[in-house]
Motif scaffolding. Structure first.
Motif, PDB file in Angstrom:
ATOM      1  N   ILE A  59      75.158  57.896   0.390  1.00  0.00           N
ATOM      2  CA  ILE A  59      76.307  57.594  -0.070  1.00  0.00           C
ATOM      3  C   ILE A  59      77.210  57.391  -1.094  1.00  0.00           C
ATOM      4  N   ARG A  60      77.896  57.771  -1.238  1.00  0.00           N
ATOM      5  CA  ARG A  60      78.589  58.094  -2.690  1.00  0.00           C
ATOM      6  C   ARG A  60      80.191  57.440  -2.906  1.00  0.00           C
ATOM      7  N   LEU A  61      80.569  56.629  -2.193  1.00  0.00           N
ATOM      8  CA  LEU A  61      81.508  55.803  -2.683  1.00  0.00           C
ATOM      9  C   LEU A  61      82.583  55.624  -3.573  1.00  0.00           C
ATOM     10  N   PRO A  62      83.349  56.513  -3.679  1.00  0.00           N
ATOM     11  CA  PRO A  62      84.535  55.356  -4.734  1.00  0.00           C
ATOM     12  C   PRO A  62      84.823  54.454  -5.908  1.00  0.00           C
ATOM     13  N   THR A  63      84.816  53.617  -6.455  1.00  0.00           N
ATOM     14  CA  THR A  63      84.530  52.288  -7.103  1.00  0.00           C
ATOM     15  C   THR A  63      86.030  51.729  -7.083  1.00  0.00           C
ATOM     16  N   ARG A  64      85.983  50.495  -6.998  1.00  0.00           N
ATOM     17  CA  ARG A  64      88.103  49.854  -7.520  1.00  0.00           C
ATOM     18  C   ARG A  64      88.321  50.770  -7.958  1.00  0.00           C
ATOM     19  N   GLU A  65      87.326  50.788  -9.849  1.00  0.00           N
ATOM     20  CA  GLU A  65      88.073  52.133 -10.748  1.00  0.00           C
ATOM     21  C   GLU A  65      88.288  52.725 -10.618  1.00  0.00           C
ATOM     22  N   GLU A  66      87.500  54.036  -9.949  1.00  0.00           N
ATOM     23  CA  GLU A  66      87.883  54.936 -10.227  1.00  0.00           C
ATOM     24  C   GLU A  66      89.057  55.812  -8.950  1.00  0.00           C
ATOM     25  N   ILE A  67      89.405  54.574  -7.741  1.00  0.00           N
ATOM     26  CA  ILE A  67      90.405  54.663  -6.793  1.00  0.00           C
ATOM     27  C   ILE A  67      91.796  54.630  -8.019  1.00  0.00           C
ATOM     28  N   HIS A  68      91.261  52.999  -8.504  1.00  0.00           N
ATOM     29  CA  HIS A  68      92.721  52.849  -9.702  1.00  0.00           C
ATOM     30  C   HIS A  68      92.934  54.179 -10.646  1.00  0.00           C
ATOM     31  N   THR A  69      92.210  54.711 -11.318  1.00  0.00           N
ATOM     32  CA  THR A  69      92.596  55.874 -12.067  1.00  0.00           C
ATOM     33  C   THR A  69      92.838  56.881 -11.565  1.00  0.00           C
ATOM     34  N   ALA A  70      92.641  57.062 -10.006  1.00  0.00           N
ATOM     35  CA  ALA A  70      92.985  58.725  -9.360  1.00  0.00           C
ATOM     36  C   ALA A  70      94.773  58.422  -9.301  1.00  0.00           C
ATOM     37  N   PHE A  71      94.462  56.418  -9.130  1.00  0.00           N
ATOM     38  CA  PHE A  71      96.340  55.865  -8.531  1.00  0.00           C
ATOM     39  C   PHE A  71      97.114  57.042  -9.891  1.00  0.00           C
ATOM     40  N   VAL A  72      96.721  55.622 -11.226  1.00  0.00           N
ATOM     41  CA  VAL A  72      96.970  56.092 -12.075  1.00  0.00           C
ATOM     42  C   VAL A  72      97.258  57.921 -11.991  1.00  0.00           C
ATOM     43  N   GLN A  73      96.578  58.515 -12.206  1.00  0.00           N
ATOM     44  CA  GLN A  73      96.707  59.674 -13.083  1.00  0.00           C
ATOM     45  C   GLN A  73      97.493  60.871 -11.553  1.00  0.00           C
ATOM     46  N   GLY A  74      98.046  60.549 -10.051  1.00  0.00           N
ATOM     47  CA  GLY A  74      98.508  60.895  -9.445  1.00  0.00           C
ATOM     48  C   GLY A  74      98.581  61.225  -8.297  1.00  0.00           C
ATOM     49  N   GLU A  75      99.001  62.176  -6.982  1.00  0.00           N
ATOM     50  CA  GLU A  75      98.766  62.364  -6.173  1.00  0.00           C
ATOM     51  C   GLU A  75      97.720  63.684  -6.300  1.00  0.00           C
ATOM     52  N   ALA A  76      97.936  64.783  -6.720  1.00  0.00           N
ATOM     53  CA  ALA A  76      96.207  65.180  -7.246  1.00  0.00           C
ATOM     54  C   ALA A  76      94.882  64.689  -7.155  1.00  0.00           C
ATOM     55  N   ALA A  77      95.239  63.507  -7.821  1.00  0.00           N
ATOM     56  CA  ALA A  77      93.835  62.748  -8.572  1.00  0.00           C
ATOM     57  C   ALA A  77      93.266  61.845  -7.172  1.00  0.00           C
TER      58      ALA A  77
END
Length: 49
Positions: free
Chosen positions: A3-21
């Motif tokens: 199981i490879r769940l994204p970390t909190r940091e990865e989720i935040h980074t995607a949020f900052v990068q925008g909708e496509a991320a």
């Protein structure tokens, strides 16, 4: 089954990068879930036999 769940940091980074991320992150999770479902179906069939 790994199981490879994204970390909190990865989720935040995607949020900052925008909708496509964010969409990409969710699609990747969906692909993993589909794989787990296939594995569980295979294991269930093996157990029935």
């Amino acid at each position: 089954m790994h199981i490879r769940l994204p970390t909190r940091e990865e989720i935040h980074t995607a949020f900052v990068q925008g909708e496509a991320a964010v969409v990409e992150l969710i699609l990747d999770l969906g692909t993993q879930v589909e794989g787990w479902a296939r594995q569980l179906e295979t294991q269930a069939m093996a157990l029935k036999e």
